[in-house]
Motif scaffolding. Structure first.
Motif, PDB file in Angstrom:
ATOM      1  N   MET A 196       0.830  -1.199   0.000  1.00 39.24           N
ATOM      2  CA  MET A 196       0.000   0.000   0.000  1.00 39.24           C
ATOM      3  C   MET A 196       0.864   1.247   0.000  1.00 39.24           C
ATOM      4  O   MET A 196       1.969   1.243   0.537  1.00 39.24           O
ATOM      5  CB  MET A 196      -0.898   0.043   1.245  1.00 39.24           C
ATOM      6  CG  MET A 196      -1.958  -1.017   1.343  1.00 39.24           C
ATOM      7  SD  MET A 196      -2.999  -0.746   2.816  1.00 39.24           S
ATOM      8  CE  MET A 196      -3.953   0.686   2.305  1.00 39.24           C
ATOM      9  N   VAL A 215     -11.485  -3.339   6.727  1.00 40.87           N
ATOM     10  CA  VAL A 215     -10.716  -3.642   5.512  1.00 40.87           C
ATOM     11  C   VAL A 215      -9.266  -3.203   5.698  1.00 40.87           C
ATOM     12  O   VAL A 215      -8.322  -3.937   5.376  1.00 40.87           O
ATOM     13  CB  VAL A 215     -11.335  -2.931   4.288  1.00 40.87           C
ATOM     14  CG1 VAL A 215     -10.445  -3.105   3.053  1.00 40.87           C
ATOM     15  CG2 VAL A 215     -12.738  -3.463   4.020  1.00 40.87           C
ATOM     16  N   LEU A 216      -9.082  -1.991   6.226  1.00 38.68           N
ATOM     17  CA  LEU A 216      -7.737  -1.465   6.431  1.00 38.68           C
ATOM     18  C   LEU A 216      -6.959  -2.293   7.437  1.00 38.68           C
ATOM     19  O   LEU A 216      -5.770  -2.575   7.234  1.00 38.68           O
ATOM     20  CB  LEU A 216      -7.816  -0.004   6.882  1.00 38.68           C
ATOM     21  CG  LEU A 216      -6.486   0.726   7.047  1.00 38.68           C
ATOM     22  CD1 LEU A 216      -5.754   0.800   5.716  1.00 38.68           C
ATOM     23  CD2 LEU A 216      -6.719   2.118   7.606  1.00 38.68           C
ATOM     24  N   HIS A 270       5.335  -1.614   3.516  1.00 38.80           N
ATOM     25  CA  HIS A 270       4.567  -0.774   2.608  1.00 38.80           C
ATOM     26  C   HIS A 270       5.392   0.398   2.091  1.00 38.80           C
ATOM     27  O   HIS A 270       6.476   0.692   2.604  1.00 38.80           O
ATOM     28  CB  HIS A 270       3.316  -0.255   3.336  1.00 38.80           C
ATOM     29  CG  HIS A 270       2.418  -1.343   3.826  1.00 38.80           C
ATOM     30  ND1 HIS A 270       1.518  -2.004   3.008  1.00 38.80           N
ATOM     31  CD2 HIS A 270       2.281  -1.895   5.071  1.00 38.80           C
ATOM     32  CE1 HIS A 270       0.861  -2.912   3.717  1.00 38.80           C
ATOM     33  NE2 HIS A 270       1.297  -2.869   4.960  1.00 38.80           N
ATOM     34  N   ASP A 289      -3.026   5.406  -0.673  1.00 33.74           N
ATOM     35  CA  ASP A 289      -4.176   4.543  -0.382  1.00 33.74           C
ATOM     36  C   ASP A 289      -4.781   4.878   0.974  1.00 33.74           C
ATOM     37  O   ASP A 289      -5.968   4.640   1.209  1.00 33.74           O
ATOM     38  CB  ASP A 289      -3.747   3.076  -0.412  1.00 33.74           C
ATOM     39  CG  ASP A 289      -3.228   2.659  -1.770  1.00 33.74           C
ATOM     40  OD1 ASP A 289      -3.942   2.908  -2.773  1.00 33.74           O
ATOM     41  OD2 ASP A 289      -2.121   2.106  -1.836  1.00 33.74           O
ATOM     42  N   TYR A 323     -14.751   1.307   6.458  1.00 32.20           N
ATOM     43  CA  TYR A 323     -13.499   0.886   5.836  1.00 32.20           C
ATOM     44  C   TYR A 323     -12.471   0.388   6.853  1.00 32.20           C
ATOM     45  O   TYR A 323     -11.485  -0.233   6.468  1.00 32.20           O
ATOM     46  CB  TYR A 323     -12.904   2.061   5.044  1.00 32.20           C
ATOM     47  CG  TYR A 323     -11.682   1.734   4.227  1.00 32.20           C
ATOM     48  CD1 TYR A 323     -11.744   0.829   3.159  1.00 32.20           C
ATOM     49  CD2 TYR A 323     -10.456   2.319   4.507  1.00 32.20           C
ATOM     50  CE1 TYR A 323     -10.616   0.524   2.412  1.00 32.20           C
ATOM     51  CE2 TYR A 323      -9.329   2.027   3.763  1.00 32.20           C
ATOM     52  CZ  TYR A 323      -9.411   1.127   2.717  1.00 32.20           C
ATOM     53  OH  TYR A 323      -8.294   0.828   1.975  1.00 32.20           O
ATOM     54  N   ASN A 365      -7.239  -5.428   8.027  1.00 35.35           N
ATOM     55  CA  ASN A 365      -6.817  -6.669   7.364  1.00 35.35           C
ATOM     56  C   ASN A 365      -5.609  -6.450   6.461  1.00 35.35           C
ATOM     57  O   ASN A 365      -4.806  -7.364   6.257  1.00 35.35           O
ATOM     58  CB  ASN A 365      -7.973  -7.252   6.549  1.00 35.35           C
ATOM     59  CG  ASN A 365      -9.068  -7.809   7.430  1.00 35.35           C
ATOM     60  OD1 ASN A 365      -8.823  -8.215   8.566  1.00 35.35           O
ATOM     61  ND2 ASN A 365     -10.298  -7.837   6.923  1.00 35.35           N
ATOM     62  N   GLN A 366      -5.461  -5.251   5.929  1.00 35.20           N
ATOM     63  CA  GLN A 366      -4.330  -4.944   5.059  1.00 35.20           C
ATOM     64  C   GLN A 366      -3.065  -4.590   5.830  1.00 35.20           C
ATOM     65  O   GLN A 366      -1.952  -4.821   5.347  1.00 35.20           O
ATOM     66  CB  GLN A 366      -4.692  -3.789   4.119  1.00 35.20           C
ATOM     67  CG  GLN A 366      -5.779  -4.133   3.113  1.00 35.20           C
ATOM     68  CD  GLN A 366      -6.268  -2.918   2.350  1.00 35.20           C
ATOM     69  OE1 GLN A 366      -6.475  -1.846   2.909  1.00 35.20           O
ATOM     70  NE2 GLN A 366      -6.455  -3.086   1.046  1.00 35.20           N
ATOM     71  N   LEU A 367      -3.217  -4.023   7.028  1.00 37.31           N
ATOM     72  CA  LEU A 367      -2.060  -3.505   7.760  1.00 37.31           C
ATOM     73  C   LEU A 367      -1.597  -4.393   8.908  1.00 37.31           C
ATOM     74  O   LEU A 367      -0.430  -4.334   9.300  1.00 37.31           O
ATOM     75  CB  LEU A 367      -2.383  -2.112   8.325  1.00 37.31           C
ATOM     76  CG  LEU A 367      -2.668  -0.996   7.320  1.00 37.31           C
ATOM     77  CD1 LEU A 367      -2.940   0.307   8.051  1.00 37.31           C
ATOM     78  CD2 LEU A 367      -1.519  -0.830   6.331  1.00 37.31           C
ATOM     79  N   HIS A 368      -2.467  -5.202   9.465  1.00 39.33           N
ATOM     80  CA  HIS A 368      -2.131  -5.974  10.665  1.00 39.33           C
ATOM     81  C   HIS A 368      -0.984  -6.951  10.408  1.00 39.33           C
ATOM     82  O   HIS A 368      -0.968  -7.669   9.410  1.00 39.33           O
ATOM     83  CB  HIS A 368      -3.353  -6.755  11.151  1.00 39.33           C
ATOM     84  CG  HIS A 368      -3.038  -7.720  12.248  1.00 39.33           C
ATOM     85  ND1 HIS A 368      -2.879  -7.338  13.558  1.00 39.33           N
ATOM     86  CD2 HIS A 368      -2.823  -9.074  12.211  1.00 39.33           C
ATOM     87  CE1 HIS A 368      -2.597  -8.404  14.286  1.00 39.33           C
ATOM     88  NE2 HIS A 368      -2.558  -9.464  13.498  1.00 39.33           N
ATOM     89  N   LYS A 369      -0.032  -6.963  11.325  1.00 36.26           N
ATOM     90  CA  LYS A 369       1.042  -7.947  11.344  1.00 36.26           C
ATOM     91  C   LYS A 369       1.248  -8.392  12.789  1.00 36.26           C
ATOM     92  O   LYS A 369       1.094  -7.587  13.721  1.00 36.26           O
ATOM     93  CB  LYS A 369       2.353  -7.368  10.800  1.00 36.26           C
ATOM     94  CG  LYS A 369       2.304  -7.004   9.317  1.00 36.26           C
ATOM     95  CD  LYS A 369       2.114  -8.229   8.446  1.00 36.26           C
ATOM     96  CE  LYS A 369       2.001  -7.846   6.974  1.00 36.26           C
ATOM     97  NZ  LYS A 369       1.670  -9.022   6.124  1.00 36.26           N
TER      98      LYS A 369
END
Length: 293
Positions: free
Chosen positions: A1, A152-153, A23, A67, A149, A155-159
């Motif tokens: 992203m 959704v975010l 990212h 994004d 949102y 799920n994209q950023l979590h580590k």
């Protein structure tokens, strides 16, 4: 992203460094000197050095689109940042601030993109313009203020080594943190003690409990649960100096307006203990300003 992070303080550096490992992160620093130093030396966190593109706050146009935008400035620096964001942002904006004043003015605006608010549980101290010490590993929690949102975010950023978690109720999420801040920050700054000492002395503990009650009542949250959470945080951070304590010591502005000030503004009845710590911090800030002149 593609992520634009705004703010070169402790949380801004921590967020940019952790997300920059994976990212495409661009960091908007406060000054040109800070941006140039990060460009040369990278962001330092522990033994890691992370390279991110960095620009000074005067170069908004050069940031380009992203994004997601993540805003990590202090509450008192937020209004002018928001005026610029309204002109430049065309994607989701995440606000990572202490206090809740920003939720009042953000709800009065109309957006074409989602607004997400967050609660940062990490401990971080900025050592210098390009180095941040991660003093307490925890999580960042995100919830939708407008739109749908945040999940959704997340799920994209979590580590696993930098958890970012989704919360359904932004008022409960931010309110719970604000109540802890409304108790711990001003009391430790006024008494000049570490967090844990608030529960080591019965007099301090009694005042802390009443402050918690006033804040919980003002925010419409359950007092017993909130006091248990405040005690948990004090125990977990017992060796720490609160951010407000450090701000007073350093002669910096505090976030008292967005913490105790928010409680005062939203209370439906008198909050004498909150009034006391609010005006005490304002007085200490003025006193420190005179001392530093």
């Amino acid at each position: 992203m593609k992520i634009n992070v705004i703010g070169g303080g402790a949380i801004g550096l921590l967020t940019a460094a952790k997300l920059g490992r994976i990212h495409d992160v661009r960091l908007l620093a406060r000054t040109r000197e800070q941006s140039e130093e990060i460009a040369v030396k990278g962001l330092h966190i522990g033994d890691e050095v992370i390279v991110v593109e960095t620009l000074p706050s005067t170069d908004w146009r050069a940031l380009g689109q992203a994004d997601v935008w993540i805003v990590c400035v202090k509450q008192y620096d937020l209004p002018p940042i928001w005026e610029k964001l309204k002109l430049h942002a065309k994607a989701a904006v995440v606000f990572l601030q202490n206090g809740m004043n920003h939720t009042d003015f953000l709800q009065e605006e109309d957006f074409d993109y989602p607004i997400i608010v967050g609660s940062v549980e990490h401990g971080a101290i900025r050592i210098d313009s390009h180095t941040v010490e991660h003093t307490g590993e925890a999580a960042i929690r995100l919830a939708d203020l407008t739109g749908n949102y945040a999940e959704v975010l997340v799920n994209q950023l979590h580590k696993p080594d930098f958890p970012i978690l989704f919360e359904q109720d932004w008022r409960l999420m931010l309110g719970t943190k604000l109540i802890a801040n409304a108790v711990i920050n001003p009391l430790t700054a006024i008494y000049q003690v570490k967090n844990g000492e608030l529960l080591e002395h019965s007099a301090f503990e009694k005042i802390a409990e009443v402050l918690c009650k006033e804040a919980a009542d003002a925010l419409g949250l359950e007092e017993e649960q909130q006091w248990a959470n405040v005690r948990r945080i004090i125990y977990a951070t017992k060796a720490n100096l609160s951010s407000m304590h450090r701000d007073i010591q350093a002669g910096r502005l505090t976030e008292i307006e967005s913490i105790s000030g928010y409680v005062r503004n939203h209370a439906k009845q008198a909050v004498p203990y909150t009034d006391f710590v609010y005006y005490s911090i304002l007085g200490l800030t003025k006193q420190q300003e005179r001392t530093n002149q």
